[in-house]
Design an enzyme around this catalytic site. Structure first.
Site, PDB file in Angstrom:
ATOM      1  N   SER A 191      38.632   1.076  42.510  1.00 19.47           N
ATOM      2  CA  SER A 191      37.961   1.689  43.718  1.00 19.47           C
ATOM      3  C   SER A 191      37.633   0.385  44.565  1.00 19.47           C
ATOM      4  O   SER A 191      36.770  -0.198  44.117  1.00 19.47           O
ATOM      5  CB  SER A 191      36.910   2.381  43.500  1.00 19.47           C
ATOM      6  OG  SER A 191      36.411   3.173  44.695  1.00 19.47           O
TER       7      SER A 191
ATOM      8  N   ASN B 141      32.231  -2.527  51.075  1.00 13.21           N
ATOM      9  CA  ASN B 141      30.882  -2.978  51.747  1.00 13.21           C
ATOM     10  C   ASN B 141      30.835  -4.492  51.273  1.00 13.21           C
ATOM     11  O   ASN B 141      30.421  -5.380  52.009  1.00 13.21           O
ATOM     12  CB  ASN B 141      29.756  -2.302  51.742  1.00 13.21           C
ATOM     13  CG  ASN B 141      29.834  -0.654  52.073  1.00 13.21           C
ATOM     14  OD1 ASN B 141      30.557  -0.535  52.849  1.00 13.21           O
ATOM     15  ND2 ASN B 141      29.079   0.043  51.642  1.00 13.21           N
TER      16      ASN B 141
ATOM     17  N   HIS C 207      28.574  12.822  85.654  1.00 10.38           N
ATOM     18  CA  HIS C 207      28.780  11.703  85.001  1.00 10.38           C
ATOM     19  C   HIS C 207      28.108  11.702  83.717  1.00 10.38           C
ATOM     20  O   HIS C 207      28.572  11.362  82.608  1.00 10.38           O
ATOM     21  CB  HIS C 207      28.347  10.242  85.553  1.00 10.38           C
ATOM     22  CG  HIS C 207      28.476   9.137  84.893  1.00 10.38           C
ATOM     23  ND1 HIS C 207      27.663   8.496  84.266  1.00 10.38           N
ATOM     24  CD2 HIS C 207      29.451   8.221  84.759  1.00 10.38           C
ATOM     25  CE1 HIS C 207      28.066   7.409  83.461  1.00 10.38           C
ATOM     26  NE2 HIS C 207      29.351   7.213  83.911  1.00 10.38           N
TER      27      HIS C 207
ATOM     28  N   ARG D  77      42.737   4.104  94.304  1.00  6.81           N
ATOM     29  CA  ARG D  77      42.221   4.487  93.285  1.00  6.81           C
ATOM     30  C   ARG D  77      42.770   3.886  92.107  1.00  6.81           C
ATOM     31  O   ARG D  77      43.899   3.585  91.733  1.00  6.81           O
ATOM     32  CB  ARG D  77      42.394   6.011  93.187  1.00  6.81           C
ATOM     33  CG  ARG D  77      42.539   6.612  94.277  1.00  6.81           C
ATOM     34  CD  ARG D  77      43.078   8.168  94.308  1.00  6.81           C
ATOM     35  NE  ARG D  77      42.317   9.082  93.357  1.00  6.81           N
ATOM     36  CZ  ARG D  77      42.863  10.161  93.074  1.00  6.81           C
ATOM     37  NH1 ARG D  77      43.921  10.702  93.167  1.00  6.81           N
ATOM     38  NH2 ARG D  77      42.275  10.990  92.224  1.00  6.81           N
TER      39      ARG D  77
ATOM     40  N   LYS E 298      46.409   8.354  85.833  1.00  9.86           N
ATOM     41  CA  LYS E 298      46.221   9.143  86.937  1.00  9.86           C
ATOM     42  C   LYS E 298      47.491   9.015  87.891  1.00  9.86           C
ATOM     43  O   LYS E 298      47.941  10.084  88.377  1.00  9.86           O
ATOM     44  CB  LYS E 298      45.143   8.558  87.858  1.00  9.86           C
ATOM     45  CG  LYS E 298      44.675   9.434  88.991  1.00  9.86           C
ATOM     46  CD  LYS E 298      43.451   8.558  89.811  1.00  9.86           C
ATOM     47  CE  LYS E 298      42.021   8.651  88.800  1.00  9.86           C
ATOM     48  NZ  LYS E 298      41.211   7.507  89.466  1.00  9.86           N
TER      49      LYS E 298
ATOM     50  N   CYS F 233      35.922   3.319  48.253  1.00 11.12           N
ATOM     51  CA  CYS F 233      34.628   3.975  48.552  1.00 11.12           C
ATOM     52  C   CYS F 233      33.651   2.965  49.340  1.00 11.12           C
ATOM     53  O   CYS F 233      34.073   1.872  49.738  1.00 11.12           O
ATOM     54  CB  CYS F 233      33.701   4.293  47.077  1.00 11.12           C
ATOM     55  SG  CYS F 233      33.510   2.843  46.165  1.00 11.12           S
TER      56      CYS F 233
ATOM     57  N   ARG G  10      29.564   5.192  38.315  1.00  9.72           N
ATOM     58  CA  ARG G  10      29.306   3.707  38.497  1.00  9.72           C
ATOM     59  C   ARG G  10      27.817   3.186  37.577  1.00  9.72           C
ATOM     60  O   ARG G  10      27.139   3.872  38.168  1.00  9.72           O
ATOM     61  CB  ARG G  10      29.191   3.212  39.856  1.00  9.72           C
ATOM     62  CG  ARG G  10      29.307   1.672  39.872  1.00  9.72           C
ATOM     63  CD  ARG G  10      29.222   1.094  41.129  1.00  9.72           C
ATOM     64  NE  ARG G  10      27.848   1.415  41.881  1.00  9.72           N
ATOM     65  CZ  ARG G  10      27.195   0.769  42.987  1.00  9.72           C
ATOM     66  NH1 ARG G  10      28.471   0.236  43.718  1.00  9.72           N
ATOM     67  NH2 ARG G  10      26.349   1.149  43.416  1.00  9.72           N
TER      68      ARG G  10
ATOM     69  N   GLY H 252      35.003   7.597  85.810  1.00 12.38           N
ATOM     70  CA  GLY H 252      33.825   6.728  86.560  1.00 12.38           C
ATOM     71  C   GLY H 252      33.638   5.316  86.356  1.00 12.38           C
ATOM     72  O   GLY H 252      32.887   4.659  86.793  1.00 12.38           O
TER      73      GLY H 252
ATOM     74  N   TYR I 200      42.836   7.725  47.078  1.00 13.45           N
ATOM     75  CA  TYR I 200      41.954   8.370  47.930  1.00 13.45           C
ATOM     76  C   TYR I 200      40.933   7.566  48.462  1.00 13.45           C
ATOM     77  O   TYR I 200      40.865   6.557  48.581  1.00 13.45           O
ATOM     78  CB  TYR I 200      41.139   9.212  46.645  1.00 13.45           C
ATOM     79  CG  TYR I 200      40.462   8.492  45.763  1.00 13.45           C
ATOM     80  CD1 TYR I 200      39.064   8.074  45.905  1.00 13.45           C
ATOM     81  CD2 TYR I 200      40.917   8.294  44.461  1.00 13.45           C
ATOM     82  CE1 TYR I 200      38.254   7.397  45.210  1.00 13.45           C
ATOM     83  CE2 TYR I 200      40.082   7.640  43.515  1.00 13.45           C
ATOM     84  CZ  TYR I 200      38.807   7.174  43.839  1.00 13.45           C
ATOM     85  OH  TYR I 200      38.246   6.497  43.000  1.00 13.45           O
TER      86      TYR I 200
ATOM     87  N   ARG J 179      44.124  15.468  84.452  1.00 10.91           N
ATOM     88  CA  ARG J 179      44.129  15.066  82.837  1.00 10.91           C
ATOM     89  C   ARG J 179      43.542  15.777  81.979  1.00 10.91           C
ATOM     90  O   ARG J 179      43.280  16.868  82.148  1.00 10.91           O
ATOM     91  CB  ARG J 179      43.336  13.849  83.072  1.00 10.91           C
ATOM     92  CG  ARG J 179      41.752  13.951  83.310  1.00 10.91           C
ATOM     93  CD  ARG J 179      41.022  12.982  83.225  1.00 10.91           C
ATOM     94  NE  ARG J 179      39.649  13.424  83.969  1.00 10.91           N
ATOM     95  CZ  ARG J 179      38.739  12.618  84.946  1.00 10.91           C
ATOM     96  NH1 ARG J 179      39.258  11.392  85.007  1.00 10.91           N
ATOM     97  NH2 ARG J 179      37.808  12.938  85.326  1.00 10.91           N
TER      98      ARG J 179
ATOM     99  N   MET K 288      35.928   2.989  86.627  1.00 10.52           N
ATOM    100  CA  MET K 288      36.487   1.904  87.765  1.00 10.52           C
ATOM    101  C   MET K 288      36.473   2.207  89.139  1.00 10.52           C
ATOM    102  O   MET K 288      36.055   3.551  89.281  1.00 10.52           O
ATOM    103  CB  MET K 288      38.114   1.440  86.997  1.00 10.52           C
ATOM    104  CG  MET K 288      37.849   0.897  85.815  1.00 10.52           C
ATOM    105  SD  MET K 288      39.512   0.665  84.935  1.00 10.52           S
ATOM    106  CE  MET K 288      40.337   0.123  86.099  1.00 10.52           C
TER     107      MET K 288
END
Ligand code: ADP
Ligand code: MG
Ligand code: MG
Length: 881
Positions: free
Chosen positions: A763, A767, A451, A90, A21, A831, A612, A99, A851, A334, A101
């Protein structure tokens, strides 16, 4: 370094120091725009305050001097007449947190000065309104008094006077309100409201810096990935008054339509209003055209400024303005928040207009937002007359869910796995948790810039605002829509694209893609280094992924092919001790698998397909012993024999594991039940041979899961290569099949050099690798402690969403480096869920992986994220917010 800078003292290029700002105000001042004068206290002061717990003492003399300069510049005075200056204080961090702060307006007012202001303006309504607003904001923001105490007074005033809006209260009403506000403050915080304007200013500045660490600000930063260490700046600015009679007002405008991205100016204007009145949505706003009728000259000037700012910043700008007695002032600019569709259209249009280049365009769209372009919308055949209400189409997409009226309830129900739509009169920054938990938002008040609208667009969720026909009574827990009462738990459908609200569930359809997206993605493809493949197990998924631009399949999980009707065959394969029965089961499965693989290879013809081999946590395939026992009990009661069930139960018991995720999975099962993997390899080679014989161009890769030791891969590889040789012998067709492994165990990563000697590719199965590295089960962790860990800051982000760079990431780095040293031809991919996560994509781009592979809906986002990773962080340098 100075603690503060006048708006006129810098060119506003240092956003780190001045915040977004402050930088914008300084920049607009330097461009000669009509910005009320003021100064910015730097983010450095905020950081120093956080570190020591106190505002640095040497700040206050600097503030005194800056106020003196303001007085000199304006010929007005702070804290006395004849023309008193009031100030706004401000907050403004580097990244806009709309909104989130706090701001205090009309600071510098007291019982004496309000009289002077009334004399100066000749408008008691204005004077008392300014005073009551100040007390309300100072009481809330600086003194921490419950905001509802003030709101209740206003609600009561409106009710007894029979008016809908505060602006309709008389000056006497406002004077009384002011008196009552003072009484509240005196009661709640005795002696803490300073009369002295300079003391007020110090209080407000201190509060702005403290607002950096409010709960809602912290929550916002978590959701948007903004660092807690940045701190905020504080902007002190002379007030201009949009509530100074009928020839004043305040507004917000966008240089393009933030919902569609089309090149049309968009704005909301509210006469006789101040500050957030325009976004609070209690009164209906006017359009820019209507503004032109009221203030032709200000309108002309505003349009010119909008034009100039867009050209200057080379982006769609969101501008706050105020008109005081027919004079235009600009209060903020902004980069405007926008929908995903608008972001894509804008970026491409701006390239065509010559405003930005293609690389910049690629950085202008958030990858995660692309999914929403393919969001469902209400089907055409749905009778829109059946809608019970319509409001502002604030954020696109359709959502069906259960009504909740409070954010707490939204969070609680979402935790139970329910889909909820948050229904409120309007939202405030305190609703951020509830909005994050909901799948859609519906408010009865507000417009496109309220908002609810801004936050929902940022979160990429459907939202409707200003659905005035829905009367929401949060306390009573009911919303009245036409003749129906909606209560918590009732199902509704909202369409944020049209703004329509329906009771119950209605048909929704997939949207068509916008042509600009393909253009943008083509640019992204030219820039990125990472290839993007899909995790797909079926021909349909594969075709879908290919249409989204997948360069092949990075992970086809064969266990998914073993479920459903085939489950019984798998069970008899594992459980049966009769060799004949086992062989039959194997043959059956093989025939099915050949078909599976053929269709995958066909869907991805010409592109690599990584199959797989089976990686079941075994228990998922076996019948439950408890159920078997129940069944046996039933039979015993019916006097029937149970031998077969008993035998099966014994077999199941034999395979039972305490920790199936750490048990006989992946290659271990492959080595223990050898004919299973052999069957899969045979099916894959047969499918490949058939495709080649059909004249197609299939590329098959076979991937072995859960390898911990190189020897596991060596032995499996032998089996597979035997099958390849046998197939070639049989058909005379040369088969070129890469054989590689998942790297999903820490040991595999740490011994990658050895494993790479016998692997054509790696690969990363991130997870499992994350679970195994942390030593936790994702499913258990999510329910039990992960959320608490995140809330308490023990973990700064969810390692299942974004790769944990320090731990899991380190394993990936080591394995990639040592794997490639041992085998220079090694192809390395990733993956798992992280393959679609922009931050993880950036990380593996930096590591030089070949990849990523992700779920089909995330492919376009991954293509874009990979391009952004290749471009580095040029975006933050360019954005205006
Ligand atoms: P936010 O960061 O939430 O946009 P702002 O600091 O911009 O908060 O201020 C809140 C409201 O007060 C805005 O509508 C803004 O235009 C208004 N406002 C801020 N400073 C002034 C000022 N000097 N004169 C008049 N209105 C102001
Ligand atoms: Mg605000
Ligand atoms: Mg603002």
């Amino acid at each position: 370094m100075a603690d503060l800078y006048d708006f006129s003292a810098t060119d506003g290029s240092d956003k780190d120091l001045l915040g977004g700002k402050g930088a914008g105000l300084a920049r607009m001042t330097s461009l000669g725009l009509p910005v009320p004068p003021g100064f910015t206290i730097t983010t450095e002061v905020c950081r120093a305050t956080m570190a020591s717990g106190d505002i640095p003492a040497d700040l206050w003399p600097e503030v005194d001097a800056a106020v003196a300069r303001l007085e000199e510049q304006t010929g007005r005075t702070f804290g006395s007449g004849p023309v008193p200056i009031l100030l706004s204080v401000r907050s403004g961090a580097k990244f806009s947190m709309p909104g989130m702060m706090d701001t205090v307006l009309n600071l510098g007012i007291n019982e004496g000065i309000v009289k002077t202001l009334i004399e100066w303006s000749g408008d008691p309504h204005f004077g008392w309104d300014a005073n009551r607003r100040f007390l309300q904001m100072y009481g809330d923001v600086v003194l921490g008094i419950e905001a509802t105490l003030f709101q209740d007074v206003l609600t009561e005033m409106r009710a007894t006077r029979g008016v809908d809006d505060d602006s309709e209260l008389t000056s006497d009403d406002l004077e009384e309100t002011t008196r009552r506000f003072r009484a509240i403050i005196e009661r709640e915080r005795p002696g803490q409201l300073p009369d002295d304007p300079m003391q007020q200013l110090r209080g407000a500045i201190t509060a702005v810096f403290k607002s950096w660490n409010t709960k809602r600000a912290i929550a916002y930063r978590r959701i948007h990935g903004i660092s807690d260490d940045l701190g905020t700046a504080a902007n002190v600015q002379m007030m201009v008054f949009g509530d100074l009679g009928d020839d004043s007002g305040t507004g917000v405008c966008f240089t393009r339509d933030p919902a569609t991205g089309s090149k049309t100016l968009y704005g909301d204007y509210l006469p006789r209003a101040q500050g957030e009145d325009v976004v609070a949505g209690r009164r209906n706003t006017l359009t820019l055209d209507e503004l032109a009728g009221l203030h032709p000259e200000c309108h002309r000037q505003l349009i010119e400024i909008m034009d100039g700012l867009e050209t200057h910043y080379r982006d769609m700008c969101d501008i706050e303005f105020t008109i005081e007695k027919d004079v235009l002032y600009i209060l903020q600019t902004r980069a405007g928040k926008r929908t995903a569709a608008a972001a894509v259209r804008l970026a491409v249009a701006m390239v065509h207009e010559g405003l930005i280049d293609e690389k910049t365009a690629v950085t202008r769209v958030a990858p995660a937002a692309l999914e929403q372009l393919h969001r469902p919308r209400i089907a055409d055949h749905v009778d829109i007359g059946s809608a019970v209400a319509s409001g502002v189409a604030a954020s696109p997409g359709a959502a069906t869910g259960k009504v909740v009226f409070t954010s707490d309830s939204a969070v609680a129900r979402a935790r139970e796995g329910e889909k909820v739509i948050l229904v409120r009169p309007e939202t405030t920054p305190d609703d951020i948790h509830g909005m994050a938990a909901a799948i859609g938002i519906l408010t009865s008040q507000g417009g496109k810039t309220s908002h609810a609208a801004v936050v929902a667009r940022g979160m990429g969720k459907p939202a409707i605002t200003g659905a005035a026909a829905i009367l929401v009574d949060v306390d009573a827990g009911v919303a009245r829509a036409k003749n129906d009462d909606l209560r918590e738990g009732d199902v509704i459908t909202i369409d944020g694209t049209s703004g329509l609200v329906f009771l119950g569930e209605v048909d929704v359809v997939e949207p068509e893609s916008i042509p600009e997206l393909q253009e943008l993605l083509t640019w992204a493809d030219q820039i990125r280094k990472l290839e993007v493949r899909a995790n797909a197990d079926t021909a349909e998924d594969a075709a879908f992924a290919r249409a989204r631009g997948a360069a092949g399949i990075g992970l086809a999980r064969t266990e998914h092919m073993f479920l459903g009707e085939r489950l019984a065959i798998v069970q008899s394969l594992i459980l049966s001790s009769d060799p004949e029965q086992r062989q039959k089961a194997l043959n059956d499965l093989e025939q099915q698998q050949i078909g599976d693989f053929e269709s995958l290879l066909e869907a991805m013809d010409g592109l690599p397909v990584v199959i797989r081999l089976l990686d079941p946590p075994l228990h998922e395939f076996l019948p439950s012993r408890l159920e078997l026992e129940h069944e046996m009990l039933g039979r015993v009661r019916a006097g029937r024999p149970i031998d077969d069930l008993q035998a099966m139960s014994d077999q199941v018991a034999r395979w039972e594991e305490d920790n199936p995720m750490l048990g006989l999975r992946g290659v271990r099962l492959g080595l223990m039940v050898k004919d299973l993997y052999r069957m899969q390899a045979r099916a894959a080679t047969t499918a490949l041979t058939r495709r080649i014989q059909a004249g197609a161009a299939p590329h098959l890769e076979i991937m072995i899961p859960l390898v911990a030791v190189a020897e596991e891969l060596i032995q499996m590889r032998d089996v597979i290569e035997e099958e390849i040789a046998r197939a070639t012998e049989g058909s005379g067709v040369e088969l070129d099949i890469d054989i590689g492994t998942m790297i999903e165990l820490p040991r595999a990563a740490l011994t990658a050099g050895e494993i790479a000697r016998v692997a054509d590719f790696f690969s990363f199965g991130t997870n499992d690798l994350t679970q195994m590295t942390y030593g936790l089960s994702r499913d258990d962790a999510e329910g039990l402690f992960l959320r608490d860990y995140l809330e308490q800051g023990i973990l700064s982000s969810d390692p299942f969403q974004s790769i944990d760079r320090d731990g899991v990431g380190r394993l990936i780095r080591v394995a990639t480096k040592e794997g490639r040293e041992a085998n220079p031809d090694l192809i390395v991919g990733l993956c798992g869920e992280h393959g679609g996560d922009p931050e993880s994509i950036a990380f593996v781009h930096d590591l030089g992986l070949d990849y990523v592979s992700c779920s089909p809906p995330r492919i376009e986002g991954a293509r874009l994220a990979a391009a952004q990773a290749a471009l580095g962080d040029m975006e933050s340098a360019q954005r205006v917010d």
